[in-house]
Design a protein around this motif. Structure first.
Motif, PDB file in Angstrom:
ATOM      1  N   SER A  60       0.579  -1.321  -0.261  1.00 32.70           N
ATOM      2  CA  SER A  60      -0.051   0.260   0.338  1.00 32.70           C
ATOM      3  C   SER A  60       0.851   0.824   0.146  1.00 32.70           C
ATOM      4  N   ALA A  61       0.634   1.790  -1.116  1.00 29.54           N
ATOM      5  CA  ALA A  61       1.185   3.586  -0.841  1.00 29.54           C
ATOM      6  C   ALA A  61       0.606   4.382  -0.596  1.00 29.54           C
ATOM      7  N   ASP A  62      -0.378   3.924  -0.094  1.00 30.00           N
ATOM      8  CA  ASP A  62      -0.773   5.156   0.485  1.00 30.00           C
ATOM      9  C   ASP A  62      -0.377   5.456   1.954  1.00 30.00           C
ATOM     10  N   LEU A  63      -0.577   3.698   2.727  1.00 24.11           N
ATOM     11  CA  LEU A  63      -0.008   3.627   4.235  1.00 24.11           C
ATOM     12  C   LEU A  63       1.563   4.298   4.332  1.00 24.11           C
TER      13      LEU A  63
ATOM     14  N   HIS B 190       2.767   6.489   2.616  1.00 23.30           N
ATOM     15  CA  HIS B 190       2.605   8.195   2.285  1.00 23.30           C
ATOM     16  C   HIS B 190       1.805   8.761   4.269  1.00 23.30           C
ATOM     17  N   GLU B 191       1.364   8.147   4.033  1.00 25.04           N
ATOM     18  CA  GLU B 191       0.460   8.165   5.648  1.00 25.04           C
ATOM     19  C   GLU B 191       1.918   8.335   6.881  1.00 25.04           C
TER      20      GLU B 191
ATOM     21  N   ARG C 220      10.285   6.202  -0.353  1.00 23.59           N
ATOM     22  CA  ARG C 220       8.875   6.740  -0.769  1.00 23.59           C
ATOM     23  C   ARG C 220       8.813   7.812   1.092  1.00 23.59           C
TER      24      ARG C 220
ATOM     25  N   ARG D  21      -5.294   1.383  10.783  1.00 21.63           N
ATOM     26  CA  ARG D  21      -5.667   1.643   9.621  1.00 21.63           C
ATOM     27  C   ARG D  21      -5.075   0.229   8.867  1.00 21.63           C
TER      28      ARG D  21
ATOM     29  N   VAL E   4      -5.701  -1.411   4.620  1.00 22.15           N
ATOM     30  CA  VAL E   4      -5.030  -1.782   3.305  1.00 22.15           C
ATOM     31  C   VAL E   4      -5.569  -3.202   2.972  1.00 22.15           C
TER      32      VAL E   4
ATOM     33  N   THR F 275      -4.583  -5.547   0.217  1.00 22.81           N
ATOM     34  CA  THR F 275      -3.418  -5.704  -1.066  1.00 22.81           C
ATOM     35  C   THR F 275      -3.076  -7.019  -1.280  1.00 22.81           C
TER      36      THR F 275
END
Length: 278
Positions: free
Chosen positions: A24-27, A29-30, A63, A210, A212, A214
């Motif tokens: 998860s690139a979103d996590l 980033h978070e 990242r 959180r 996600v 994957t």
């Protein structure tokens, strides 16, 4: 047919592209948003558990801001001989500094993460015990250190083209999941229950969590990985439930024929989890 090893450099290299596509690139980033500013004199210190050959560091370091110092922790002295982090850089292109600690999770000091910016792991939670997971959570909470755990198996598998009826496939899936939860040499592993258990531990400490989905999404370009994964999936199921052996052998033959023809698509569910102080 043999059960795949999850602790060989060859297997880790084979799965690496699918892992990188799934994380998860979103996590990530978070997590980056949670990190305090760093400097050359005071770099971000990140601990990677079950580091293996360094795949999580290779994927995550670029990242995140820096400068970064990674502490790679693994209980297998042989696998860390294959660490290759020579070209790893942070988001600004600076080389990361790395240290290696060979240490089993049971020996992890409760204050191991003091002063750390984050704790990470990949494909680890499902192959550790509840006590080991609770120990890791306690160490994170004691240090107030955010944690990003990626690619924990969550139990569901889909193969296409679909078989009708799919009773055997579901039986193999169930047996594999039971095998993941088995008691191995006195260690009962979490298997597909890992993310729920670890998330509940963090939430119980008042942390935010959180998760996600994957999944691996494997198709024509992943023939070698699908073949190894299929043998391991079926092999583990038959080891758990030997009465499946005859039907599973025929099932494997059909699926390998589809794979050879470029027709087999496989989705293997995983979850990523991010936890941080509330």
């Amino acid at each position: 047919m043999t059960t795949i090893s999850t602790a060989t450099a060859g297997w880790l290299a084979l799965r690496a592209p699918a892992d990188d596509d799934a994380r998860s690139a979103d996590l990530a980033h978070e997590l980056g948003r949670l990190l305090a500013p760093a400097s050359e004199a005071s770099p971000l210190v990140l601990h990677d558990l079950g580091a293996g050959t360094g795949s999580m560091t290779r994927w995550l370091a670029p990242r995140l801001p820096g400068p970064q110092r990674w502490v790679l922790r693994d209980g297998d002295a042989d696998i860390v001989e294959h660490l290759d982090l020579r070209t790893v850089v942070d988001a600004a292109g600076r080389a990361v500094v790395t240290d290696v600690v060979v240490e089993h999770l049971a020996s992890l000091p409760l204050d191991a993460f003091a002063g750390a910016a984050a704790v990470t792991a990949s494909a680890l939670l499902d192959v550790i015990t509840e006590a080991e997971a609770a120990h890791v959570v306690a160490a994170c909470v004691a240090a107030g250190t955010p944690a990003l755990f990626s690619l924990s198996v969550s139990g569901s598998v889909r193969l296409r083209p679909a078989e009708r009826p799919d009773d055997l496939e579901r039986a193999v899936e169930s047996a594999f999941n039971d095998h993941q939860r088995r008691d191995a040499s006195g260690r009962r592993m979490l298997g597909p229950d890992a993310v729920a258990m670890v998330g509940a531990r963090f939430a119980g400490a008042g942390w935010r969590v959180r998760t996600v989905a994957t999944p691996w999404r494997l198709a024509r370009g992943d023939t070698a990985l699908i073949g190894e994964w299929l043998d391991g999936w079926i092999g583990a199921a038959v080891e758990q439930r030997p009465e499946l052996a005859h039907a599973a052998a025929e099932y494997r033959r059909r699926r390998l024929a589809q794979l050879a023809a470029g027709r087999l698509h496989v989705t293997v569910s995983h979850e990523d989890l991010l936890a941080w102080p509330g």
